[in-house]
Design an enzyme around this catalytic site. Sequence first.
Site, PDB file in Angstrom:
ATOM      1  N   LYS A   1       0.843  -1.207   0.000  1.00  0.00           N
ATOM      2  CA  LYS A   1       0.000   0.000   0.000  1.00  0.00           C
ATOM      3  C   LYS A   1       0.878   1.257   0.000  1.00  0.00           C
ATOM      4  O   LYS A   1       2.087   1.174   0.265  1.00  0.00           O
ATOM      5  CB  LYS A   1      -0.930  -0.028   1.210  1.00  0.00           C
ATOM      6  CG  LYS A   1      -0.200  -0.019   2.559  1.00  0.00           C
ATOM      7  CD  LYS A   1      -1.147  -0.322   3.704  1.00  0.00           C
ATOM      8  CE  LYS A   1      -0.407  -0.351   5.028  1.00  0.00           C
ATOM      9  NZ  LYS A   1      -1.282  -0.803   6.130  1.00  0.00           N
TER      10      LYS A   1
ATOM     11  N   ARG B   1     -11.672  -0.384  14.823  1.00  0.00           N
ATOM     12  CA  ARG B   1     -11.569   0.523  13.674  1.00  0.00           C
ATOM     13  C   ARG B   1     -12.390  -0.124  12.567  1.00  0.00           C
ATOM     14  O   ARG B   1     -13.600   0.001  12.561  1.00  0.00           O
ATOM     15  CB  ARG B   1     -10.071   0.671  13.335  1.00  0.00           C
ATOM     16  CG  ARG B   1      -9.669   1.915  12.680  1.00  0.00           C
ATOM     17  CD  ARG B   1      -8.162   1.962  12.484  1.00  0.00           C
ATOM     18  NE  ARG B   1      -7.648   0.788  11.791  1.00  0.00           N
ATOM     19  CZ  ARG B   1      -6.410   0.621  11.383  1.00  0.00           C
ATOM     20  NH1 ARG B   1      -5.512   1.546  11.607  1.00  0.00           N
ATOM     21  NH2 ARG B   1      -6.029  -0.457  10.754  1.00  0.00           N
TER      22      ARG B   1
ATOM     23  N   TYR C   1      15.905  29.481   9.225  1.00  0.00           N
ATOM     24  CA  TYR C   1      14.708  30.080   9.815  1.00  0.00           C
ATOM     25  C   TYR C   1      14.750  30.005  11.339  1.00  0.00           C
ATOM     26  O   TYR C   1      15.128  28.977  11.910  1.00  0.00           O
ATOM     27  CB  TYR C   1      13.456  29.330   9.343  1.00  0.00           C
ATOM     28  CG  TYR C   1      13.071  29.607   7.922  1.00  0.00           C
ATOM     29  CD1 TYR C   1      12.615  30.858   7.518  1.00  0.00           C
ATOM     30  CD2 TYR C   1      13.143  28.590   6.974  1.00  0.00           C
ATOM     31  CE1 TYR C   1      12.256  31.094   6.204  1.00  0.00           C
ATOM     32  CE2 TYR C   1      12.776  28.809   5.652  1.00  0.00           C
ATOM     33  CZ  TYR C   1      12.330  30.067   5.273  1.00  0.00           C
ATOM     34  OH  TYR C   1      11.964  30.298   3.984  1.00  0.00           O
TER      35      TYR C   1
ATOM     36  N   MET D   1      11.870  24.044   3.410  1.00  0.00           N
ATOM     37  CA  MET D   1      11.127  23.272   2.411  1.00  0.00           C
ATOM     38  C   MET D   1      12.056  22.554   1.439  1.00  0.00           C
ATOM     39  O   MET D   1      11.825  21.402   1.067  1.00  0.00           O
ATOM     40  CB  MET D   1      10.167  24.192   1.637  1.00  0.00           C
ATOM     41  CG  MET D   1       9.263  23.422   0.682  1.00  0.00           C
ATOM     42  SD  MET D   1       8.225  24.466  -0.326  1.00  0.00           S
ATOM     43  CE  MET D   1       7.109  25.149   0.877  1.00  0.00           C
TER      44      MET D   1
HETATM   45  C1  LIG Z   1      -0.502  -1.955   6.644  1.00  0.00           C
HETATM   46  C2  LIG Z   1      -1.079  -3.270   6.990  1.00  0.00           C
HETATM   47  C3  LIG Z   1      -0.238  -4.360   7.291  1.00  0.00           C
HETATM   48  C4  LIG Z   1       1.261  -4.238   7.381  1.00  0.00           C
HETATM   49  O1  LIG Z   1       1.633  -3.672   8.611  1.00  0.00           O
HETATM   50  P1  LIG Z   1       3.190  -3.501   9.000  1.00  0.00           P
HETATM   51  O2  LIG Z   1       3.152  -2.993  10.377  1.00  0.00           O
HETATM   52  O3  LIG Z   1       3.733  -2.488   8.038  1.00  0.00           O
HETATM   53  O4  LIG Z   1       3.804  -4.824   8.824  1.00  0.00           O
HETATM   54  C5  LIG Z   1      -0.831  -5.576   7.498  1.00  0.00           C
HETATM   55  N1  LIG Z   1      -2.184  -5.728   7.457  1.00  0.00           N
HETATM   56  C6  LIG Z   1      -3.000  -4.705   7.180  1.00  0.00           C
HETATM   57  C7  LIG Z   1      -4.464  -4.929   7.157  1.00  0.00           C
HETATM   58  C8  LIG Z   1      -2.490  -3.444   6.949  1.00  0.00           C
HETATM   59  O5  LIG Z   1      -3.298  -2.422   6.687  1.00  0.00           O
END
Ligand SMILES: *Cc1c(COP(=O)(O)O)cnc(C)c1O
Length: 361
Positions: free
Chosen positions: A35, A130, A255, A303
């Site tokens: 992701k 969640r 800055y 930046m």
């Molecule tokens: C992001 C995610 C993972 C991976 O988590 P890590 O801590 O990066 O290993 C696994 N399962 C789900 C459902 C996730 O959203």
Amino acid sequence: MTRPVTACIDTNALSHNLSRVRQLAPGSRIMAIVKADAYGHGLLHCCQALNTADAFGLLDLDDAIALRKAGFRQRICLLEGFFTADELADIAQHEIEPVIHSSWQLDLLEAASPDLNFSVWVKVDTGMNRLGFTRHEYSRAMQRLTAMKCIDRASILSHLANADLPENPGTRNQLEQFRAATTADHNNEKSLANSAAILAHSDCHMDWVRPGIMLYGSSPFSDKTARDLDLRPTMSLRSEIIAIRNLQKGDAVGYGSTWVCPEAMAIGVVACGYGDGYPRHAPSGTPVSIAGRRSIIVGRVSMDMITVDLRNIEDAKVGTPVELWGRDVPVDQVAALSGTISYELLCGVTARVKREVMPDG
Ligand SMILES: *Cc1c(COP(=O)(O)O)cnc(C)c1O
């Protein structure tokens, strides 16, 4: 010449880290989590390097379809499922597996065209509170799915809230909740473990493990380094010195004039700032590697630039390479000093930073 900031992606390190997952969870299949554009590394070349994974997990249907078009035949899971009914035809056509976390998604599946078929992942909430069906809602959700002709396979997953804290009792509780909820579902594949649980909770491995951050060479634990875990850094954020200033004692840099030279000293200006994804909260003293030698940033991150201490790097000149994180400076260390985690730094590298894939192709 172009602006020298680059994120170098080491595909051999990705493959090595995937092999670490295999070693740690030899009885499980691996859903490599890619992701957020493979945690900021770039999706397609990472999936190529992770091609021996059994599945990929990501969020955007367009990315999933891009993987299919690039020839990936693995299972592909949409970790937040679908958002609207108009995605269902593409999901079925490309054999992409959505997570089903809410009853409104079951409504849409029940109303879907009868010639579409789906494999899905049912998410059960075991304590994250969640996404996912509560234990109470879960059996009804499974009944509804079982009654739908369009469902070929339902696998089951849950997500851990505290696996990075090995002593925290939350993981044991979530494991018990998961087992209790799914006790009747002998034939469904199950998945619970993220990176931290792959490393620290082998009782959570089950049929599928879901590594993310460990694939990218970072430690999920605050008290263990990636090196301790034999994980190799996969991204080096690099740039160069573009100017050198020789300052006097009392001169202030950047800055807010937060760094005041304690003596006459040289400062290097490096072409990388928060506009590239380097954290603005990195304080003076955060390590950098200048031509392989440790130094520190001084003054505020702006930046487009940071300023570094050249007192012990006499031969530094315009064009000298600087690593902001990577092989010499662990991304976990920069993250900790900046009050965040490596995940945020890796996926926060911005679009203007070019990705260079090593070794080529
Ligand atoms: C992001 C995610 C993972 C991976 O988590 P890590 O801590 O990066 O290993 C696994 N399962 C789900 C459902 C996730 O959203």
